[in-house]
Design a protein around this motif. Structure first.
Motif, short mmCIF file in Angstrom:
data_model
loop_
_atom_site.label_atom_id
_atom_site.label_comp_id
_atom_site.label_asym_id
_atom_site.label_seq_id
_atom_site.Cartn_x
_atom_site.Cartn_y
_atom_site.Cartn_z
N UNK A 16 55.27 17.52 -36.67
CA UNK A 16 55.98 17.28 -37.92
C UNK A 16 57.05 16.21 -37.76
N UNK A 17 57.73 16.19 -36.63
CA UNK A 17 58.77 15.20 -36.39
C UNK A 17 58.19 13.80 -36.19
N UNK A 18 56.99 13.73 -35.62
CA UNK A 18 56.39 12.43 -35.27
C UNK A 18 56.20 11.53 -36.48
N UNK A 19 56.12 12.09 -37.69
CA UNK A 19 55.97 11.24 -38.87
C UNK A 19 57.27 10.50 -39.20
N UNK A 20 58.38 10.89 -38.58
CA UNK A 20 59.70 10.33 -38.88
C UNK A 20 60.20 9.30 -37.88
N UNK A 21 59.40 9.01 -36.84
CA UNK A 21 59.89 8.05 -35.86
C UNK A 21 58.91 7.82 -34.74
N UNK A 39 52.19 15.61 -40.89
CA UNK A 39 52.18 15.69 -39.43
C UNK A 39 51.30 14.58 -38.88
N UNK A 40 51.63 14.15 -37.67
CA UNK A 40 50.81 13.15 -36.99
C UNK A 40 50.86 13.41 -35.49
N UNK A 41 49.83 12.96 -34.80
CA UNK A 41 49.70 13.19 -33.36
C UNK A 41 50.46 12.10 -32.60
#
Length: 167
Positions: free
Chosen positions: A74-79, A115-117
């Motif tokens: 979920x955090x990976x989409x932000x940075x 979300x992103x990997x």
């Protein structure tokens, strides 16, 4: 377990990513065991430095690992987030971890959450990885964990001081 829940971790990761302003941020997965025991999570072992720790512990206890994985996704989409796996000793551990990430990514998207990997790399802390890095090519990146790598290569405790054989 003493570990923060998904929302607490997500909040912390988002704060760091916002602070980094697009620069890469690398966060390692739970690295308990050995010199980092966690009550209720790690086990008493005759040799905890060689036992259930790092990524082995995460894969052994997926109910404790999943909240961190979900927070990473979920955090990976932000940075520019990168995830690093500690104490990898076998290539299968990378594949098994990636399977957990992909399964949770699928669940998050089914829940309607962004979300992103992120890239998944490994710490080079075990001599087997340093000697045969090509076997660990499934990792997106490698990072030298010099403290543990030196300790395991020289068979000497970190606090051995002058008693360690000189190279």
């Amino acid at each position: 377990s003493g570990l923060p829940d998904e929302e607490t971790q997500l909040s912390a990761y988002r704060r760091v990513l916002a602070w980094a302003a697009g620069r890469p941020v690398t966060i390692r997965t739970v690295d308990a065991g050995g010199d980092k025991p966690v009550p209720g999570l790690t086990e008493d072992e005759s040799n905890p430095f060689l036992g259930l720790r790092g990524i082995r512990l995460c894969l052994e206890q997926p109910e404790l690992f999943r909240p961190q994985v979900r927070a990473f996704l979920r955090a990976a989409v932000r940075g520019n987030l990168k995830v690093m796996l500690p104490m990898v000793a076998h290539p299968d551990e990378i594949a098994e971890t990636r399977e957990v990430f992909v399964a949770e990514l699928t669940r998050l998207r089914a829940e309607g959450l962004a979300a992103t990997l992120p890239p998944i790399g490994i710490m080079v802390e075990v001599p087997a990885v340093a000697v045969l890095p090509e076997r660990f090519a499934a990792a997106d990146f490698l990072s030298i964990g010099s403290n543990d790598l030196i300790q395991y290569t020289l068979a000497a405790a970190r606090d051995a001081g002058g008693r360690v054989a000189r190279l």
